[in-house]
Design a protein around this motif. Structure first.
Motif, PDB file in Angstrom:
ATOM      1  N   ALA A  54       6.865  -4.257  -5.154  1.00 44.65           N
ATOM      2  CA  ALA A  54       5.699  -5.070  -5.515  1.00 44.65           C
ATOM      3  C   ALA A  54       4.943  -4.393  -6.653  1.00 44.65           C
ATOM      4  O   ALA A  54       4.848  -3.173  -6.697  1.00 44.65           O
ATOM      5  N   ASN A  55       4.405  -5.201  -7.540  1.00 44.99           N
ATOM      6  CA  ASN A  55       3.689  -4.684  -8.707  1.00 44.99           C
ATOM      7  C   ASN A  55       2.195  -4.974  -8.598  1.00 44.99           C
ATOM      8  O   ASN A  55       1.539  -5.265  -9.587  1.00 44.99           O
ATOM      9  N   ASN A  56       1.644  -4.890  -7.396  1.00 46.11           N
ATOM     10  CA  ASN A  56       0.242  -5.242  -7.171  1.00 46.11           C
ATOM     11  C   ASN A  56      -0.749  -4.129  -7.458  1.00 46.11           C
ATOM     12  O   ASN A  56      -1.945  -4.368  -7.473  1.00 46.11           O
ATOM     13  N   PHE A  57      -0.280  -2.914  -7.664  1.00 49.99           N
ATOM     14  CA  PHE A  57      -1.196  -1.787  -7.797  1.00 49.99           C
ATOM     15  C   PHE A  57      -0.926  -1.030  -9.086  1.00 49.99           C
ATOM     16  O   PHE A  57       0.104  -0.364  -9.219  1.00 49.99           O
ATOM     17  N   ALA A  58      -1.840  -1.125 -10.020  1.00 48.00           N
ATOM     18  CA  ALA A  58      -1.840  -0.350 -11.268  1.00 48.00           C
ATOM     19  C   ALA A  58      -0.518  -0.459 -12.048  1.00 48.00           C
ATOM     20  O   ALA A  58      -0.084   0.500 -12.658  1.00 48.00           O
ATOM     21  N   ASN A  59       0.118  -1.629 -11.977  1.00 51.62           N
ATOM     22  CA  ASN A  59       1.352  -1.875 -12.726  1.00 51.62           C
ATOM     23  C   ASN A  59       2.415  -0.797 -12.464  1.00 51.62           C
ATOM     24  O   ASN A  59       3.113  -0.351 -13.375  1.00 51.62           O
ATOM     25  N   GLN A  60       2.541  -0.386 -11.197  1.00 50.54           N
ATOM     26  CA  GLN A  60       3.435   0.708 -10.843  1.00 50.54           C
ATOM     27  C   GLN A  60       4.854   0.260 -10.474  1.00 50.54           C
ATOM     28  O   GLN A  60       5.686   1.084 -10.139  1.00 50.54           O
ATOM     29  N   GLU A 114      -5.010  -5.414   5.334  1.00 49.50           N
ATOM     30  CA  GLU A 114      -4.894  -5.645   3.906  1.00 49.50           C
ATOM     31  C   GLU A 114      -3.987  -4.557   3.353  1.00 49.50           C
ATOM     32  O   GLU A 114      -4.106  -3.396   3.732  1.00 49.50           O
ATOM     33  N   VAL A 115      -3.084  -4.933   2.484  1.00 47.98           N
ATOM     34  CA  VAL A 115      -2.222  -3.940   1.867  1.00 47.98           C
ATOM     35  C   VAL A 115      -3.093  -3.186   0.868  1.00 47.98           C
ATOM     36  O   VAL A 115      -3.591  -3.758  -0.093  1.00 47.98           O
ATOM     37  N   SER A 116      -3.288  -1.898   1.127  1.00 45.32           N
ATOM     38  CA  SER A 116      -4.231  -1.115   0.327  1.00 45.32           C
ATOM     39  C   SER A 116      -3.570  -0.380  -0.832  1.00 45.32           C
ATOM     40  O   SER A 116      -4.255   0.004  -1.781  1.00 45.32           O
ATOM     41  N   TRP A 117      -2.248  -0.176  -0.752  1.00 49.40           N
ATOM     42  CA  TRP A 117      -1.557   0.540  -1.820  1.00 49.40           C
ATOM     43  C   TRP A 117      -0.055   0.436  -1.577  1.00 49.40           C
ATOM     44  O   TRP A 117       0.387  -0.102  -0.566  1.00 49.40           O
ATOM     45  N   ASN A 118       0.709   0.994  -2.480  1.00 49.63           N
ATOM     46  CA  ASN A 118       2.167   1.046  -2.334  1.00 49.63           C
ATOM     47  C   ASN A 118       2.539   1.910  -1.125  1.00 49.63           C
ATOM     48  O   ASN A 118       1.830   2.842  -0.779  1.00 49.63           O
ATOM     49  N   PHE A 119       3.652   1.586  -0.529  1.00 49.17           N
ATOM     50  CA  PHE A 119       4.235   2.322   0.601  1.00 49.17           C
ATOM     51  C   PHE A 119       3.429   2.183   1.904  1.00 49.17           C
ATOM     52  O   PHE A 119       3.489   3.056   2.761  1.00 49.17           O
ATOM     53  N   GLN A 120       2.721   1.071   2.049  1.00 47.07           N
ATOM     54  CA  GLN A 120       2.121   0.748   3.339  1.00 47.07           C
ATOM     55  C   GLN A 120       3.250   0.250   4.237  1.00 47.07           C
ATOM     56  O   GLN A 120       4.122  -0.493   3.788  1.00 47.07           O
ATOM     57  N   LYS A 121       3.232   0.662   5.480  1.00 43.44           N
ATOM     58  CA  LYS A 121       4.333   0.370   6.384  1.00 43.44           C
ATOM     59  C   LYS A 121       3.875  -0.518   7.538  1.00 43.44           C
ATOM     60  O   LYS A 121       2.774  -0.349   8.050  1.00 43.44           O
ATOM     61  N   TYR A 122       4.756  -1.427   7.937  1.00 43.75           N
ATOM     62  CA  TYR A 122       4.511  -2.280   9.102  1.00 43.75           C
ATOM     63  C   TYR A 122       5.658  -2.083  10.072  1.00 43.75           C
ATOM     64  O   TYR A 122       6.827  -2.124   9.677  1.00 43.75           O
ATOM     65  N   LEU A 123       5.334  -1.865  11.334  1.00 37.63           N
ATOM     66  CA  LEU A 123       6.333  -1.671  12.380  1.00 37.63           C
ATOM     67  C   LEU A 123       6.498  -2.978  13.143  1.00 37.63           C
ATOM     68  O   LEU A 123       5.519  -3.560  13.617  1.00 37.63           O
ATOM     69  N   ILE A 124       7.737  -3.422  13.257  1.00 44.01           N
ATOM     70  CA  ILE A 124       8.089  -4.677  13.918  1.00 44.01           C
ATOM     71  C   ILE A 124       9.021  -4.349  15.077  1.00 44.01           C
ATOM     72  O   ILE A 124      10.012  -3.628  14.898  1.00 44.01           O
ATOM     73  N   ASN A 125       8.719  -4.875  16.268  1.00 48.62           N
ATOM     74  CA  ASN A 125       9.561  -4.557  17.426  1.00 48.62           C
ATOM     75  C   ASN A 125      10.854  -5.371  17.427  1.00 48.62           C
ATOM     76  O   ASN A 125      11.087  -6.211  16.553  1.00 48.62           O
ATOM     77  N   LYS A 126      11.698  -5.133  18.410  1.00 53.82           N
ATOM     78  CA  LYS A 126      13.012  -5.771  18.483  1.00 53.82           C
ATOM     79  C   LYS A 126      12.935  -7.282  18.632  1.00 53.82           C
ATOM     80  O   LYS A 126      13.893  -7.995  18.357  1.00 53.82           O
ATOM     81  N   LYS A 169      -0.247  -9.113  -2.103  1.00 53.65           N
ATOM     82  CA  LYS A 169      -1.653  -9.461  -1.941  1.00 53.65           C
ATOM     83  C   LYS A 169      -2.048 -10.455  -3.021  1.00 53.65           C
ATOM     84  O   LYS A 169      -1.298 -10.677  -3.965  1.00 53.65           O
ATOM     85  N   GLY A 170      -3.215 -11.054  -2.846  1.00 51.88           N
ATOM     86  CA  GLY A 170      -3.706 -11.999  -3.834  1.00 51.88           C
ATOM     87  C   GLY A 170      -3.248 -13.422  -3.588  1.00 51.88           C
ATOM     88  O   GLY A 170      -2.637 -13.739  -2.567  1.00 51.88           O
ATOM     89  N   ASP A 171      -3.534 -14.289  -4.555  1.00 52.25           N
ATOM     90  CA  ASP A 171      -3.234 -15.709  -4.427  1.00 52.25           C
ATOM     91  C   ASP A 171      -1.735 -16.002  -4.356  1.00 52.25           C
ATOM     92  O   ASP A 171      -1.336 -17.025  -3.826  1.00 52.25           O
ATOM     93  N   ASP A 172      -0.927 -15.113  -4.897  1.00 49.34           N
ATOM     94  CA  ASP A 172       0.521 -15.331  -4.886  1.00 49.34           C
ATOM     95  C   ASP A 172       1.237 -14.472  -3.836  1.00 49.34           C
ATOM     96  O   ASP A 172       2.435 -14.208  -3.941  1.00 49.34           O
TER      97      ASP A 172
END
Length: 182
Positions: free
Chosen positions: A84-90, A142-154, A119-122
């Motif tokens: 994703a390119n949502n943070f500082a064009n990284q 809210e996704v605050s930065w790159n490399f935010q992780k979400y854990l999803i169960n089986k 994040k955002g409208d798109d």
């Protein structure tokens, strides 16, 4: 009065049914090569979803993500990366450039998806589900930065959000994968 209460209750129920999605398994996404990837194929596996970027101070987390995948990936666990390119064009590159970067620099073999917005409208529908309690039934985030992780169960249900600076090999994540934490 009964009609008003019935109307309100019905409207509430219908809005929930319309917007709520109970599991991540209900989504299809495109992988980094542009092929359809049905997340229902992950039923029965724990999933770590992470938004990634190639030019971020946290980019070295790719190395720990790959180690985690090599150690625990397989029948019971998988990592899904969403550039994703949502943070500082990284993450300015194309899918091809991202894939080449990941393989050349970190030997990434875990599934990488096509670049999306987290994040955002798109915002991509998967991230709408991950970040909105009215869709995932668990929490708002809210996704605050790159490399935010979400854990999803089986079962495909959201369990927890892990902050971007928390490394993939953190004890909390490893304990969750091994089953010492739900």
């Amino acid at each position: 009065m009964k009609k008003i209460i019935f109307f309100i209750a019905t409207a509430f129920f219908l809005s929930f049914v319309t917007y709520a999605q109970n599991t991540i398994h209900e989504f299809k996404v495109d992988d980094i090569d542009g092929n359809s990837f049905d997340l229902s194929s992950l039923k029965g596996k724990k999933v770590l979803v992470v938004n990634t970027a190639s030019k971020c101070g946290l980019t070295p987390q790719y190395e720990q993500l790959q180690e985690l995948y090599e150690t625990y990936g397989g029948e019971d666990f998988v990592i899904i990366g969403f550039p994703a390119n949502n943070f500082a064009n990284q993450e300015p590159g194309s899918n091809e450039e991202i894939e080449e970067f990941c393989q050349k620099n970190y030997g990434v073999t875990f599934p990488m998806m096509s670049k999306i917005s987290v994040k955002g409208d798109d915002m991509h529908p998967v991230y709408q589900w991950l970040t909105q309690k009215n869709r995932n039934g668990v929490m708002d985030s809210e996704v605050s930065w790159n490399f935010q992780k979400y854990l999803i169960n089986k079962n495909g249900e959201l369990v927890e959000m892990i902050a971007p600076k928390t490394k993939p090999n953190d004890e909390k994540i490893i304990n969750w994968i091994k089953g010492t934490k739900p």
